[in-house]
Design a protein around this motif. Structure first.
Motif, PDB file in Angstrom:
ATOM      1  N   LEU A  90       0.839  -1.195   0.000  1.00  0.00           N
ATOM      2  CA  LEU A  90       0.000   0.000   0.000  1.00  0.00           C
ATOM      3  C   LEU A  90       0.871   1.241   0.000  1.00  0.00           C
ATOM      4  CD1 LEU A  90       0.115   1.055   3.196  1.00  0.00           C
ATOM      5  CD2 LEU A  90      -1.483  -0.812   3.502  1.00  0.00           C
ATOM      6  N   GLY A  96      -9.636  -0.598   1.729  1.00  0.00           N
ATOM      7  CA  GLY A  96      -9.735   0.278   0.574  1.00  0.00           C
ATOM      8  C   GLY A  96     -11.148   0.458   0.061  1.00  0.00           C
ATOM      9  N   SER A 132     -10.062   7.692   0.581  1.00  0.00           N
ATOM     10  CA  SER A 132      -8.983   7.717  -0.396  1.00  0.00           C
ATOM     11  C   SER A 132      -8.174   6.425  -0.345  1.00  0.00           C
ATOM     12  CB  SER A 132      -8.070   8.912  -0.129  1.00  0.00           C
ATOM     13  OG  SER A 132      -6.913   8.856  -0.924  1.00  0.00           O
ATOM     14  N   SER A 133      -7.631   6.045  -1.487  1.00  0.00           N
ATOM     15  CA  SER A 133      -6.766   4.866  -1.533  1.00  0.00           C
ATOM     16  C   SER A 133      -5.395   5.165  -0.952  1.00  0.00           C
ATOM     17  CB  SER A 133      -6.616   4.373  -2.976  1.00  0.00           C
ATOM     18  OG  SER A 133      -6.012   5.372  -3.780  1.00  0.00           O
ATOM     19  N   HIS A 163      -3.263   6.262   2.078  1.00  0.00           N
ATOM     20  CA  HIS A 163      -3.361   6.341   3.523  1.00  0.00           C
ATOM     21  C   HIS A 163      -2.457   7.450   4.057  1.00  0.00           C
ATOM     22  CE1 HIS A 163      -4.982   1.984   4.049  1.00  0.00           C
ATOM     23  NE2 HIS A 163      -5.391   2.521   2.929  1.00  0.00           N
ATOM     24  N   GLU A 206      -2.873  -3.630  -4.866  1.00  0.00           N
ATOM     25  CA  GLU A 206      -2.705  -3.071  -3.534  1.00  0.00           C
ATOM     26  C   GLU A 206      -3.649  -3.740  -2.540  1.00  0.00           C
ATOM     27  OE1 GLU A 206      -2.915   1.138  -3.262  1.00  0.00           O
ATOM     28  OE2 GLU A 206      -1.205   1.510  -4.588  1.00  0.00           O
ATOM     29  N   ARG A 207      -3.183  -3.830  -1.280  1.00  0.00           N
ATOM     30  CA  ARG A 207      -3.941  -4.376  -0.149  1.00  0.00           C
ATOM     31  C   ARG A 207      -4.309  -5.853  -0.320  1.00  0.00           C
ATOM     32  NH1 ARG A 207      -6.322   0.240  -1.484  1.00  0.00           N
ATOM     33  NH2 ARG A 207      -5.886   2.073  -0.237  1.00  0.00           N
TER      34      ARG A 207
END
Length: 294
Positions: free
Chosen positions: A38, A72, A76-77, A79, A118-119
């Motif tokens: 991330l 997510g 917002s993506s 952090h 991501e994530r």
């Protein structure tokens, strides 16, 4: 989203990359233990009075508190870093050592390429990346061996491990002399495609030893064998990634000349690979990212 409050959560992570944002902030790319890869904004870390700027340098193992939705699904993506504690800041040990720094850069870039989503948790890749950086910092093995072991094991996690003990095409067991990157590894005489490489038997033995962690065999190999192994591993990795890694051509291979029969590949931006192991032009993507770490 109206009324959404960013939740706080903690995880330990490896810092893969940092980028400038504005006048005093940075975007930090992290590979975390439980939440995958991330990105997070670290505000004010480029100021001289920053409390934790030095802890968010590349290759560090950190315990970080983040603000945002770990899944997510909301907000917002990107952090925000609200707190960070250094567990082991390996980057400080690499600053004055070019071979280890460039090998660590290649490890970090590969980890980012192997986590395209991501994530998406990837515990085994996190542990592999952390272990490789720790091995570089300890200095118990040659940097190129640590890097190639990481690349081979990373490809195994991704399902791209080269066939070494059986033919990649027909599955015939045994040690085969030819190696074809498009075919997937070692190939028998019946399945050998045109242009296949013919590495030394010791090179295939080294690749097998690095894959399973047999460091007694790996540490005893000669520089020429290590260089030929590095060329095959780099070509195999970038064939599956379908793009070149920026950091691999910078890795210090100890000043050794190219292995016999080697040539520079068109898709590897300078990495030396044995003849026949090059990326074909249609698989050598020119779309190499222009983003660079600070």
């Amino acid at each position: 989203m109206a009324g959404y409050r960013r939740q706080l959560y903690r995880d330990d992570a490896v810092v893969l990359r940092v980028q400038k944002l504005g006048e005093s902030d940075r975007i930090i790319t992290l590979l975390t233990r439980r939440h995958g890869r991330l990105r997070a904004v670290a505000r004010g870390v480029r100021r001289t009075m920053s409390k934790f700027g030095a802890r968010l340098e590349p290759f560090g193992h950190v315990d970080v508190q983040l603000a945002g939705d770990p899944k997510g699904e909301q907000g917002s993506s990107l952090h925000s870093v609200s707190q960070v504690e250094g567990i082991d800041l390996y980057g400080k040990r690499f600053l004055g050592d070019y071979p280890r720094y460039t090998a660590a850069s290649a490890i970090a870039e590969t980890a980012e390429r192997l986590t395209p989503v991501e994530r998406e948790p990837s515990l085994r890749l996190f542990q592999l990346t952390l272990g490789a950086l720790r091995a570089l910092a300890d200095g118990g093995h040659a940097t190129t061996l640590v890097l190639d072991a990481y690349l081979l094991r990373g490809m195994a996690l991704a399902g791209w491990a080269p066939a070494l003990t059986a033919c990649a095409v027909c599955g015939t067991p045994g040690r085969h002399r030819a190696f074809s990157v498009p075919a997937g590894g070692a190939v028998c005489p019946d399945c050998r495609p045109p242009g296949a490489a013919h590495p030394a038997p010791a090179t295939i033995d080294l690749m097998s030893a690095l894959t399973v962690g047999d460091w007694r065999v790996a540490d005893a190999t000669e520089n020429g064998v290590r260089r030929e192994c590095s060329g095959l591993v780099a070509a195999h990795l970038q064939w599956h990634l379908e793009r070149a890694l920026r950091s691999l051509p910078l890795v210090d291979r100890g000043g050794m000349p190219p292995a016999s029969g080697a040539r520079r590949t068109t898709g590897d931006a300078g990495t030396v690979a044995p003849a026949g192991a090059a990326l074909p032009p249609d698989r050598a993507s020119p779309d190499v990212s222009r983003e660079r770490s600070e």
